[in-house]
Structure formats: structure tokens, C-alpha cells
Design a protein around this motif. Sequence first.
Motif, PDB file in Angstrom:
ATOM      1  N   MET A   1      99.815  87.042 -16.847  1.00  0.00           N
ATOM      2  CA  MET A   1      99.329  85.785 -17.445  1.00  0.00           C
ATOM      3  C   MET A   1      97.847  85.564 -17.127  1.00  0.00           C
ATOM      4  SD  MET A   1     100.315  82.910 -19.204  1.00  0.00           S
ATOM      5  CE  MET A   1     100.520  83.773 -20.637  1.00  0.00           C
ATOM      6  N   PRO A   2      97.048  85.201 -18.098  1.00  0.00           N
ATOM      7  CA  PRO A   2      95.630  85.014 -17.829  1.00  0.00           C
ATOM      8  C   PRO A   2      95.398  83.832 -16.885  1.00  0.00           C
ATOM      9  CG  PRO A   2      96.113  85.040 -20.190  1.00  0.00           C
ATOM     10  CD  PRO A   2      97.410  84.962 -19.479  1.00  0.00           C
ATOM     11  N   SER A   3      94.369  83.917 -16.021  1.00  0.00           N
ATOM     12  CA  SER A   3      94.046  82.786 -15.153  1.00  0.00           C
ATOM     13  C   SER A   3      93.260  81.764 -15.974  1.00  0.00           C
ATOM     14  CB  SER A   3      93.206  83.268 -13.977  1.00  0.00           C
ATOM     15  OG  SER A   3      91.872  83.407 -14.395  1.00  0.00           O
ATOM     16  N   SER A   4      93.187  80.502 -15.503  1.00  0.00           N
ATOM     17  CA  SER A   4      92.552  79.483 -16.325  1.00  0.00           C
ATOM     18  C   SER A   4      91.026  79.618 -16.333  1.00  0.00           C
ATOM     19  CB  SER A   4      92.979  78.089 -15.871  1.00  0.00           C
ATOM     20  OG  SER A   4      92.671  77.969 -14.511  1.00  0.00           O
ATOM     21  N   ASP A   5      90.425  80.253 -15.300  1.00  0.00           N
ATOM     22  CA  ASP A   5      88.968  80.374 -15.265  1.00  0.00           C
ATOM     23  C   ASP A   5      88.477  81.354 -16.324  1.00  0.00           C
ATOM     24  OD1 ASP A   5      89.313  80.597 -11.698  1.00  0.00           O
ATOM     25  OD2 ASP A   5      89.270  78.846 -13.013  1.00  0.00           O
ATOM     26  N   SER A   6      89.087  82.521 -16.319  1.00  0.00           N
ATOM     27  CA  SER A   6      88.664  83.559 -17.248  1.00  0.00           C
ATOM     28  C   SER A   6      89.914  84.148 -17.903  1.00  0.00           C
ATOM     29  CB  SER A   6      87.905  84.628 -16.456  1.00  0.00           C
ATOM     30  OG  SER A   6      87.671  85.733 -17.273  1.00  0.00           O
ATOM     31  N   PRO A   7      90.435  83.439 -18.911  1.00  0.00           N
ATOM     32  CA  PRO A   7      91.757  83.814 -19.426  1.00  0.00           C
ATOM     33  C   PRO A   7      91.856  85.246 -19.965  1.00  0.00           C
ATOM     34  CG  PRO A   7      91.075  81.656 -20.228  1.00  0.00           C
ATOM     35  CD  PRO A   7      89.886  82.266 -19.574  1.00  0.00           C
ATOM     36  N   HIS A   8      90.828  85.706 -20.693  1.00  0.00           N
ATOM     37  CA  HIS A   8      90.830  87.055 -21.261  1.00  0.00           C
ATOM     38  C   HIS A   8      92.162  87.340 -21.974  1.00  0.00           C
ATOM     39  CE1 HIS A   8      88.467  90.737 -21.442  1.00  0.00           C
ATOM     40  NE2 HIS A   8      89.640  91.334 -21.583  1.00  0.00           N
ATOM     41  N   ARG A 191      89.996  92.234 -28.945  1.00  0.00           N
ATOM     42  CA  ARG A 191      88.571  91.987 -28.698  1.00  0.00           C
ATOM     43  C   ARG A 191      88.225  90.522 -28.977  1.00  0.00           C
ATOM     44  NH1 ARG A 191      85.709  94.135 -32.597  1.00  0.00           N
ATOM     45  NH2 ARG A 191      86.918  96.059 -32.491  1.00  0.00           N
ATOM     46  N   ALA A 192      88.712  90.023 -30.133  1.00  0.00           N
ATOM     47  CA  ALA A 192      88.369  88.644 -30.519  1.00  0.00           C
ATOM     48  C   ALA A 192      88.996  87.612 -29.575  1.00  0.00           C
ATOM     49  CB  ALA A 192      88.816  88.387 -31.955  1.00  0.00           C
ATOM     50  N   LEU A 193      90.191  87.902 -29.070  1.00  0.00           N
ATOM     51  CA  LEU A 193      90.883  86.928 -28.212  1.00  0.00           C
ATOM     52  C   LEU A 193      90.350  86.943 -26.779  1.00  0.00           C
ATOM     53  CD1 LEU A 193      94.578  87.523 -29.395  1.00  0.00           C
ATOM     54  CD2 LEU A 193      93.259  85.425 -29.738  1.00  0.00           C
ATOM     55  N   SER A 194      89.616  88.003 -26.446  1.00  0.00           N
ATOM     56  CA  SER A 194      89.250  88.183 -25.037  1.00  0.00           C
ATOM     57  C   SER A 194      88.357  87.066 -24.515  1.00  0.00           C
ATOM     58  CB  SER A 194      88.587  89.545 -24.823  1.00  0.00           C
ATOM     59  OG  SER A 194      87.331  89.544 -25.449  1.00  0.00           O
ATOM     60  N   ASP A 195      87.595  86.411 -25.409  1.00  0.00           N
ATOM     61  CA  ASP A 195      86.712  85.369 -24.865  1.00  0.00           C
ATOM     62  C   ASP A 195      86.996  83.972 -25.427  1.00  0.00           C
ATOM     63  OD1 ASP A 195      85.758  85.757 -27.366  1.00  0.00           O
ATOM     64  OD2 ASP A 195      83.715  86.290 -26.784  1.00  0.00           O
ATOM     65  N   VAL A 196      88.224  83.719 -25.865  1.00  0.00           N
ATOM     66  CA  VAL A 196      88.527  82.345 -26.327  1.00  0.00           C
ATOM     67  C   VAL A 196      88.984  81.486 -25.138  1.00  0.00           C
ATOM     68  CG1 VAL A 196      89.170  83.095 -28.663  1.00  0.00           C
ATOM     69  CG2 VAL A 196      90.967  82.717 -26.964  1.00  0.00           C
ATOM     70  N   SER A 197      88.735  80.185 -25.263  1.00  0.00           N
ATOM     71  CA  SER A 197      89.155  79.256 -24.203  1.00  0.00           C
ATOM     72  C   SER A 197      90.663  79.020 -24.300  1.00  0.00           C
ATOM     73  CB  SER A 197      88.434  77.920 -24.383  1.00  0.00           C
ATOM     74  OG  SER A 197      88.889  77.309 -25.581  1.00  0.00           O
ATOM     75  N   THR A 198      91.201  78.402 -23.269  1.00  0.00           N
ATOM     76  CA  THR A 198      92.640  78.100 -23.266  1.00  0.00           C
ATOM     77  C   THR A 198      92.997  77.159 -24.420  1.00  0.00           C
ATOM     78  OG1 THR A 198      92.691  78.405 -20.900  1.00  0.00           O
ATOM     79  CG2 THR A 198      94.497  77.134 -21.843  1.00  0.00           C
ATOM     80  N   GLU A 199      92.128  76.198 -24.669  1.00  0.00           N
ATOM     81  CA  GLU A 199      92.393  75.242 -25.756  1.00  0.00           C
ATOM     82  C   GLU A 199      92.414  75.953 -27.117  1.00  0.00           C
ATOM     83  OE1 GLU A 199      89.450  72.210 -25.944  1.00  0.00           O
ATOM     84  OE2 GLU A 199      90.547  71.079 -27.477  1.00  0.00           O
ATOM     85  N   ARG A 200      91.456  76.826 -27.316  1.00  0.00           N
ATOM     86  CA  ARG A 200      91.385  77.592 -28.577  1.00  0.00           C
ATOM     87  C   ARG A 200      92.606  78.521 -28.692  1.00  0.00           C
ATOM     88  NH1 ARG A 200      90.708  78.615 -33.559  1.00  0.00           N
ATOM     89  NH2 ARG A 200      89.329  80.291 -34.241  1.00  0.00           N
ATOM     90  N   PHE A 201      92.984  79.120 -27.574  1.00  0.00           N
ATOM     91  CA  PHE A 201      94.151  80.001 -27.591  1.00  0.00           C
ATOM     92  C   PHE A 201      95.392  79.225 -28.040  1.00  0.00           C
ATOM     93  CE2 PHE A 201      97.984  81.736 -25.636  1.00  0.00           C
ATOM     94  CZ  PHE A 201      97.975  83.021 -26.173  1.00  0.00           C
ATOM     95  N   GLU A 202      95.558  78.011 -27.560  1.00  0.00           N
ATOM     96  CA  GLU A 202      96.731  77.212 -27.936  1.00  0.00           C
ATOM     97  C   GLU A 202      96.724  76.903 -29.439  1.00  0.00           C
ATOM     98  OE1 GLU A 202      99.490  76.684 -26.288  1.00  0.00           O
ATOM     99  OE2 GLU A 202      98.668  77.711 -24.550  1.00  0.00           O
ATOM    100  N   GLN A 203      95.537  76.653 -29.998  1.00  0.00           N
ATOM    101  CA  GLN A 203      95.442  76.431 -31.459  1.00  0.00           C
ATOM    102  C   GLN A 203      95.879  77.685 -32.210  1.00  0.00           C
ATOM    103  OE1 GLN A 203      91.284  75.817 -32.159  1.00  0.00           O
ATOM    104  NE2 GLN A 203      91.322  73.614 -31.681  1.00  0.00           N
ATOM    105  N   LEU A 204      95.381  78.817 -31.740  1.00  0.00           N
ATOM    106  CA  LEU A 204      95.705  80.088 -32.402  1.00  0.00           C
ATOM    107  C   LEU A 204      97.190  80.427 -32.236  1.00  0.00           C
ATOM    108  CD1 LEU A 204      92.519  82.042 -31.276  1.00  0.00           C
ATOM    109  CD2 LEU A 204      93.040  81.326 -33.622  1.00  0.00           C
ATOM    110  N   ALA A 205      97.737  80.106 -31.056  1.00  0.00           N
ATOM    111  CA  ALA A 205      99.158  80.383 -30.815  1.00  0.00           C
ATOM    112  C   ALA A 205     100.037  79.571 -31.769  1.00  0.00           C
ATOM    113  CB  ALA A 205      99.514  80.097 -29.361  1.00  0.00           C
ATOM    114  N   ALA A 206      99.581  78.364 -32.119  1.00  0.00           N
ATOM    115  CA  ALA A 206     100.356  77.536 -33.066  1.00  0.00           C
ATOM    116  C   ALA A 206     100.344  78.175 -34.463  1.00  0.00           C
ATOM    117  CB  ALA A 206      99.791  76.110 -33.103  1.00  0.00           C
TER     118      ALA A 206
END
Length: 229
Positions: A1-8, A191-206
Motif C-alpha cells: 500500500m502506498p504511504s500518504s507522503d509519497s503514494p507512488h 507512469r501516469a499514476l506514479s505522481d498523483v495525490s491521494t485525493e486525485r487517486f480516489e477520483q480516478l478510482a471512482a
Amino acid sequence: MPSSDSPHYTLADLTQRHEAIWQTYIDHEFVRRLADTSLPESCFRHYLQQDYRFLIHFARAWGLAVYKSPDLFELRRAFEALKAIVDTELDLHVGFCRQWGISERELAELEEERETLAYTRFVLDCGHRGDLLDLHVALAPCLIGYGEIATRLLEQPTTVLEHNPYREWIEMYAGEDFQSAMRDEIEWLDRALSDVSTERFEQLAAIFRDATRLEIDFWQMGLNAVRSS
Ligand SMILES: Cc1ncc(C[n+]2csc(CCO)c2C)c(N)n1
């Protein structure tokens, strides 16, 4: 699981975020019955007919990806995907449908089912409202899911290949052309997901979750067509 500082984040985080829904898609009854040959042919025929409409909108979605491309590298990539569908994959699909007794005229005239309409317009809407990454994530269950489904079917001992009328379909998606396109897409997404924030990741996961639910509905539409063609 990615850490919250640098989710990657990676694509695997998207499939794991909604694991139960992903498994329902990958291991749907339609898929299991393709593998054990118990799927009624009318179901497969209906699926193929609607998939023609799906592929046309899928090509439009890559057209939208061309428009949403911010640089020449992305523009070329989206353009090649669009070209592959228009020049090759739709022809292959029409030929495949012909083998199943469905004429090109029938394909051109068929009415679009609500499941096809909902899924394809959802993908296009994600692309219109969002950026190139939103659009790729909306397309991911289609690209990644079919690759995973076909390799699993070929690997599992319960799959019947001999005298299986669906064998060509399974082998097409397990084949090298398709699998290498899938690997390219996984690489792009990682590559594209490697630098998204947690908030952005949650949008994409939806987006990923909803597109996967619409893939499940697409299989179910095929199963429900048991007497309709
Ligand atoms: C409902 C539905 N979902 C996914 C696919 C698979 N698929 C269609 S086009 C394409 C990529 C090729 O560029 C892939 C993987 C399908 N046929 N129908």
C-alpha cells in the motif's frame, strides 16, 4: 500500500481498491460459461452485435484522446490506437461476426442496448469532463480486464478448448498482439499514476470502479439475451 507522503500509485492499486467488483467482472458467469462451453450461442451472438457498437464508440474515445493529448508523443500514441481500431480491429470484428452468421448490414442497423449506451457514453463523458488520465482510467477495465480474463482462461485447467466454439475469441485476447497492447497500457498508467495525490487517486478510482461495473453489466446483458437472437 502506498504511504500518504509519497503514494507512488500503480494500476494494481486501482484494481485492489475495488477488488470485489474487479473479481466479479473478471470471473463473471458469462466468462466462466465461455470457458466451459455452456454459454448459449444466442448470448454470444448478442454480445458480438453489441460489441460492434461498443468498438465504434471505443474508437471515438481514442479520437477524444487524440484531442486531449498535450504533446506530440501522446498525440501519436492515441492516433495509433484510433488507427488500429478503425483500420484493423473493426474489420476483424465484422469478419468474426460473419462467421457467427451476423451480416454487416445487420450490424449497421442494430439497436443499441441500454448497457452499451451507458458504458460507452460514460467513457466519453469522463474524457470530455476530465483530462487524458481520466479518459485512460475509464478505458482501463476494457483493455486490462480482457487481457487478464483471456490469460486466466487459457491457464486454468477447467477451460475446455477442444470443440469450444468460443476458442477463437479466447485466443484472440490471449494472443501476443493484444497482450502487448495491454502491457503498453499498463506501463502508461503506472507512469501516469506514479505522481498523483491521494485525493486525485480516489477520483480516478471512482472512475475505474464505475467503468468496471459497466463492464459487468455488459456481460450480464449478453447472458440475459438467452432467447433473443
Ligand atoms: C465490452 C467490451 N469490453 C472490452 C473489450 C475489449 N476490447 C475492445 S477494443 C480493445 C482494445 C483494442 O484496441 C479491447 C481490449 C470488448 N471487446 N468489449
